[in-house]
Design a protein around this motif. Structure first.
Motif, mmCIF file in Angstrom:
data_model
loop_
_atom_site.group_PDB
_atom_site.id
_atom_site.type_symbol
_atom_site.label_atom_id
_atom_site.label_comp_id
_atom_site.label_asym_id
_atom_site.label_seq_id
_atom_site.Cartn_x
_atom_site.Cartn_y
_atom_site.Cartn_z
ATOM 1 N N UNK A 101 8.166 -3.381 -10.785
ATOM 2 C CA UNK A 101 7.457 -4.527 -10.783
ATOM 3 C C UNK A 101 6.172 -4.710 -10.096
ATOM 4 N N UNK A 102 6.212 -4.171 -8.785
ATOM 5 C CA UNK A 102 5.400 -4.247 -8.019
ATOM 6 C C UNK A 102 4.102 -3.214 -8.484
ATOM 7 N N UNK A 103 4.371 -2.119 -9.163
ATOM 8 C CA UNK A 103 3.285 -1.244 -9.535
ATOM 9 C C UNK A 103 2.924 -1.212 -10.932
ATOM 10 N N UNK A 104 3.208 -2.486 -11.648
ATOM 11 C CA UNK A 104 2.843 -2.605 -13.190
ATOM 12 C C UNK A 104 1.402 -2.537 -13.012
ATOM 13 N N UNK A 105 0.586 -1.390 -14.095
ATOM 14 C CA UNK A 105 -0.838 -1.424 -14.128
ATOM 15 C C UNK A 105 -1.654 -2.808 -14.051
ATOM 16 N N UNK A 149 -3.503 4.510 -10.282
ATOM 17 C CA UNK A 149 -2.924 5.819 -10.308
ATOM 18 C C UNK A 149 -2.088 6.091 -8.947
ATOM 19 N N UNK A 150 -2.775 5.097 -7.985
ATOM 20 C CA UNK A 150 -1.948 5.443 -6.551
ATOM 21 C C UNK A 150 -0.600 4.634 -6.784
ATOM 22 N N UNK A 151 -0.510 3.457 -7.337
ATOM 23 C CA UNK A 151 0.526 3.003 -7.585
ATOM 24 C C UNK A 151 1.748 3.862 -8.667
ATOM 25 N N UNK A 152 1.257 4.396 -9.550
ATOM 26 C CA UNK A 152 1.977 5.228 -10.323
ATOM 27 C C UNK A 152 2.592 6.488 -9.482
ATOM 28 N N UNK A 175 0.150 -5.681 -2.577
ATOM 29 C CA UNK A 175 0.694 -6.682 -3.301
ATOM 30 C C UNK A 175 -0.237 -7.304 -4.364
ATOM 31 N N UNK A 176 0.143 -7.022 -5.439
ATOM 32 C CA UNK A 176 -0.643 -7.361 -6.906
ATOM 33 C C UNK A 176 -0.857 -9.013 -6.681
ATOM 34 N N UNK A 177 -0.132 -9.741 -6.121
ATOM 35 C CA UNK A 177 -0.255 -11.279 -6.199
ATOM 36 C C UNK A 177 -1.705 -11.791 -5.140
ATOM 37 N N UNK A 178 -1.855 -10.760 -4.266
ATOM 38 C CA UNK A 178 -2.975 -10.830 -3.403
ATOM 39 C C UNK A 178 -4.423 -10.284 -4.134
ATOM 40 N N UNK A 179 -4.276 -9.887 -5.229
ATOM 41 C CA UNK A 179 -5.411 -9.193 -6.013
ATOM 42 C C UNK A 179 -6.450 -10.055 -7.097
ATOM 43 N N UNK A 180 -7.646 -10.083 -6.900
ATOM 44 C CA UNK A 180 -8.269 -10.868 -8.000
ATOM 45 C C UNK A 180 -8.974 -9.603 -8.710
ATOM 46 N N UNK A 181 -8.219 -9.281 -9.902
ATOM 47 C CA UNK A 181 -8.666 -8.004 -10.575
ATOM 48 C C UNK A 181 -10.117 -8.277 -11.336
ATOM 49 N N UNK A 182 -10.327 -9.314 -11.251
ATOM 50 C CA UNK A 182 -11.971 -9.430 -11.848
ATOM 51 C C UNK A 182 -13.132 -9.190 -10.920
ATOM 52 N N UNK A 183 -12.592 -8.831 -9.649
ATOM 53 C CA UNK A 183 -13.524 -8.129 -8.767
ATOM 54 C C UNK A 183 -13.424 -6.723 -8.814
ATOM 55 N N UNK A 184 -12.496 -6.059 -9.170
ATOM 56 C CA UNK A 184 -12.338 -4.783 -9.340
ATOM 57 C C UNK A 184 -13.200 -4.258 -10.582
ATOM 58 N N UNK A 185 -13.850 -2.843 -10.196
ATOM 59 C CA UNK A 185 -14.485 -2.414 -11.311
ATOM 60 C C UNK A 185 -13.735 -1.342 -12.077
ATOM 61 N N UNK A 194 -12.247 1.511 -9.341
ATOM 62 C CA UNK A 194 -11.119 0.876 -8.600
ATOM 63 C C UNK A 194 -10.008 0.643 -9.167
ATOM 64 N N UNK A 195 -9.815 0.073 -10.358
ATOM 65 C CA UNK A 195 -8.709 -0.250 -11.125
ATOM 66 C C UNK A 195 -7.986 0.986 -11.283
ATOM 67 N N UNK A 196 -8.747 2.244 -11.780
ATOM 68 C CA UNK A 196 -8.131 3.532 -12.003
ATOM 69 C C UNK A 196 -7.595 3.947 -10.876
ATOM 70 N N UNK A 197 -8.216 4.185 -9.796
ATOM 71 C CA UNK A 197 -7.756 4.464 -8.589
ATOM 72 C C UNK A 197 -6.229 3.966 -8.071
ATOM 73 N N UNK A 198 -6.505 2.436 -8.231
ATOM 74 C CA UNK A 198 -5.196 1.585 -7.770
ATOM 75 C C UNK A 198 -3.804 1.890 -8.436
#
Length: 593
Positions: free
Chosen positions: A586-590, A563-566, A544-554, A557-561
Motif C-alpha cells: 500500500x505504501x508504494x502504490x504508484x 521507480x524507487x518505491x518499486x 510517506x505518500x500521505x505527505x506528498x502533494x503530487x501536483x507539485x511533482x513533474x 520526479x514522479x518517474x523517479x519516485x
C-alpha cells in the motif's frame, strides 16, 4: 543554589587557583571527535547542553555558550540564560565576547588535549597584541570539580575480518606508506581513531555510537606502525590479525616513543591532532609538518567488499525500518499515540533482531510536533513528548552492522497534517530527488551540488541551517570526512565509492520540522564525452505518500519516485512478514500526477 550556579562557582575557584581569568570549555575529549564517552562530557556537565558541537567560555563574572545554526533553538531550552549568553560558534564571535567581557591583561586557559593544534595556532594569532594570552593548563580544571563523574567505559577491541574489510591491514599500511614517502615525509601521525581503526582493521566499543579503538598511531614510511592504545584491551589473535610491523604502546608512554622520530619529518593533520600531541612531537625532536591525514581519502573510497556490505546492511535495516513504520501506523489507527521514547525503543528493538547488528549509529532523533524543529533533538534530554494528532513525526536513526553503517530519516503523517505541511514536505522531497538524480563530471565537489537540494526551498524564500550531506563510514563513524555536501566551501571532489547522505529539510521554530534522508554511493556512469559520476541509492524505505502533494511533482520526479518505491518492494518485500508486506504494497502504490 542551582546546579549551574554551584558548578560555575566551583570551576571559577579552580580557575583562580590555576591563574586563569577565563577558560575555554569545548565539547570534546582527547580524540576531538563528535562522539565521546559519558565521563568526558564536560560541557554537558557544566552547562546542560547536549548537542554534538559547542564551546563555553567561562570568565570570572560572565560566561557564554557558543553553538552553530543546528542548535540555536536547543541551546535556549537547555542552557540557563541567567548564567550564559548565547553566541555563534565562530572564532570571531569568541574573540569579540572575550574582548568585551575580559579586562586586560588576562590569561585564557585551555586544556591542550581537548583542542586541535590548528585551533591553538589560530587563536594565539588572533589574540596577539590584545592583552589576552592563551595558556595551557596542567590538568583539566573541570575534572577537579566533577565529583560524581562516571567511570570510564570498559573497551573491547574487535578484529574486523578481511572478508568484511576487503583488504588486509598489511596491504593498507604499505599502500599509505608509499603515499607518505612520495609526499616527502618520514612518518605520519594518525590521530583520529576511525582512521587508525580502518588502517588496522580494528573496531572498538568504548565510544558511544562510534565503533573505533581508543588510540592514535604513528605510521612510518617503512609501513611500520606504533599504536598508542591500552594493551590490556587487545584480544587474542591481535598480532596475527594486524600482521608484522605493528607495535602496541600505552598512551602514557607516547612521549618516550616519539623519540623514534626525532629529527624526522612527521605529517600531521592539525585539524585532527590535539595541541598536546603536536607539542609532544616537538619536545621529542620531531619536525611535525601540517598536511592532510593520508588515510582519510582512501578510507572514504569504499572498495567493492565494503560497498557490498553497505548494500546488505541497508536491506536488513530496511526490514527493521519498515517493520517500525507498519507498527506505528497500526498504533495510530488504534488511537495509541505513544511518546517519543516508546517509538525510539520500539524501532531499536526491531534493529537488534537483524543479523550482524552492533549498535545504533547515533542517538535516535524521535521528534514529535514542535520538537522536530530542533534538527538534532534528543528525547533523552527531557520528558519525551507524545504524538499529537494531525501532525508530522520525524524519525532520524541508524545502525552499525558489522558489514555497514546506516542513517535514515523518515517523516510520518499522524492523522491529517494539512496542506501546508504537505506542500513544504514536497518541496524538501523535490530537493532530495534532485540531488539523488544528479549526474556530474569527475572532479565535482559536494559544495557545487548543494544547491540542487535547496533550490525549491530557495524559490519560496526558505532554507535550512545544516549541511545537505555527510560522509558515512564502513562500520565506522556515521559522520565521515573529508567529503561533504554543503553550502560551505569544500575542495574534496566526490569520488567513486564514497558514501554520502542526502538530507535536505525544513524547520519552523515552535511548530514542526521535516527531513528526507537516504544514503547514496557515488558510482561511475557510462555515456557522454566526459567521465561522469552519479549516485546509487542505498536506503530502501518508502517515503510517506500521505505527505506528498503530487501536483507539485513533474513527470521526471514522479518517474523517479515510483521507480524507487518499486525497487523497495522488489528488494525488501520478500524479506518481510505478511503484515509488513501488505503495508509496504500500500505504501508504494504508484503516485499519479
Amino acid at each position: 543554589m542551582s546546579d549551574h550556579a554551584s558548578r560555575l562557582a566551583s570551576l571559577r575557584s579552580a580557575m583562580r587557583r590555576a591563574g586563569c581569568d577565563a577558560l575555554f570549555v569545548p565539547r570534546a575529549d582527547e580524540y576531538l571527535g563528535e562522539y565521546i564517552p559519558a565521563n568526558k562530557e564536560r560541557l554537558r556537565w557544566l552547562t546542560g547542553f547536549t548537542g554534538s558541537a559547542g564551546m563555553a567560555i567561562i570568565g570570572q563574572s560572565h560566561a557564554a555558550m557558543f553553538v552553530d545554526g543546528r542548535y540555536t533553538v536547543q541551546v535556549r531550552a537547555q542552557v540557563d540564560a541567567e548564567y550564559y549568553a548565547y553566541c555563534e560558534l565562530t572564532d570571531a564571535a569568541q574573540l569579540e565576547w572575550l574582548t568585551a567581557h575580559t579586562q586586560t591583561p588576562a590569561t585564557l586557559g585551555y586544556d591542550p588535549r581537548l583542542h586541535s593544534e590548528r585551533w591553538r595556532r589560530r587563536t594565539e594569532a588572533a589574540l596577539q597584541g590584545g592583552g589576552l594570552s592563551l595558556t595551557p593548563t596542567q590538568e583539566n580544571l573541570l575534572d577537579l570539580c566533577w565529583e560524581d563523574r562516571p567511570d570510564a567505559a570498559i573497551e573491547t577491541v574487535l578484529l574486523q575480518p578481511e572478508a568484511l574489510s576487503g583488504e588486509s591491514s598489511r596491504d593498507k599500511r604499505h599502500r599509505i606508506a608509499r603515499d607518505i614517502t612520495e609526499r616527502g615525509y618520514d612518518a605520519s601521525l594518525l590521530y583520529a581513531p576511525d582512521t587508525v581503526s580502518w588502517l588496522l582493521n580494528l573496531r572498538g566499543t568504548a565510544m558511544p555510537q562510534m565503533p573505533v579503538v581508543s588510540g592514535f598511531a604513528l605510521l612510518k614510511s617503512t609501513a611500520e606502525v606504533i599504536l598508542f592504545s591500552d594493551p590490556t584491551h587487545v584480544p587474542e589473535g591481535f598480532a596475527d590479525h594486524v600482521g608484522s610491523g605493528v607495535r602496541l604502546v600505552a598512551q602514557s608512554d607516547a612521549s618516550e616513543a616519539f623519540a623514534e622520530v626525532s629529527g624526522l619529518s612527521v605529517l600531521v593533520d592539525d585539524t585532527l591532532a590535539s595541541a598536546w600531541v603536536v607539542q609532544s612531537l616537538r619536545n621529542a625532536g620531531a619536525n611535525p609538518t601540517t598536511g592532510d591525514d593520508p588515510v582519510m581519502l582512501p578510507k572514504a573510497r569504499k572498495n567493492a567488499t565494503e560497498l557490498q556490505g553497505a548494500r546488505a546492511a541497508h536491506r536488513r535495516d530496511a526490514v527493521a525500518e519498515i517493520g517500525f513504520l507498519t507498527w506505528l501506523d497500526e498504533e495510530v489507527s488504534a488511537g495509541r499515540l505513544h511518546d517519543e521514547a516508546v517509538l525510539a525503543d520500539k524501532q531499536l528493538s526491531l534493529r537488534v533482531r537483524q543479523a550482524h547488528f552492533h549498535a545504533s549509529s547515533f542517538d535516535t532523533i524521535s521528534a514529535a510536533g514542535p520538537n522536530a524543529a530542533m534538527c538534532h533533538y534528543n528525547h533523552l534530554n527531557g520528558r519525551a513528548a507524545g504524538l499529537p494528532m494531525n501532525s508530522i513525526y520525524l524519525n532520524d536513526s541508524g545502525g552499525h552492522y558489522r558489514d555497514g553503517t546506516t542513517d535514515i530519516t523518515r517523516c510520518v503523517a499522524i492523522g491529517d497534517p494539512g496542506p501546508e505541511i504537505r506542500r513544504l514536505f514536497t518541496l524538501v522531497l523535490k530537493g532530495h530527488m534532485a540531488l539523488a538524480r544528479a549526474r556530474f563530471p569527475v572532479g565535482t565537489t559536494g559544495s557545487q551540488l548543494d544547491v540542487l537540494a535547496r533550490q525549491f526551498l530557495w524559490q519560496e524564500g526558505l532554507d535550512y541551517a545544516h549541511g545537505t550531506g555527510h560522509g558515512v563510514g564502513a562500520f565506522l563513524s556515521v559522520h565521515e570526512g573529508p567529503q561533504r555536501i554543503s553550502k560551505l566551501p569544500n575542495s574534496i571532489a566526490l569520488q567513486e565509492g564514497m558514501i554520502v547522505s542526502d538530507e535536505p529539510g525544513y524547520y519552523r521554530d515552535g511548530a514542526f520540522g521535516m527531513r528526507c534522508e537516504n544514503l547514496l554511493a557515488v558510482s561511475a556512469l557510462e555515456g557522454g564525452e566526459s567521465s561522469m559520476l552519479g549516485f546509487e541509492v542505498l536506503t530502501l524505505v518508502p517515503f510517506d505518500r500521505r505527505l506528498i502533494d503530487a501536483t507539485l511533482l513533474d513527470a521526471h520526479e514522479l518517474d523517479w519516485l515510483n521507480a524507487y518505491h518499486e525497487r523497495v518492494l522488489n528488494e525488501v518485500g520478500p524479506l518481510l512478514e505478511a503484515g509488513e508486506q501488505s503495508w509496504l504494497q500500500a505504501a508504494v502504490r504508484p503516485i499519479d500526477a
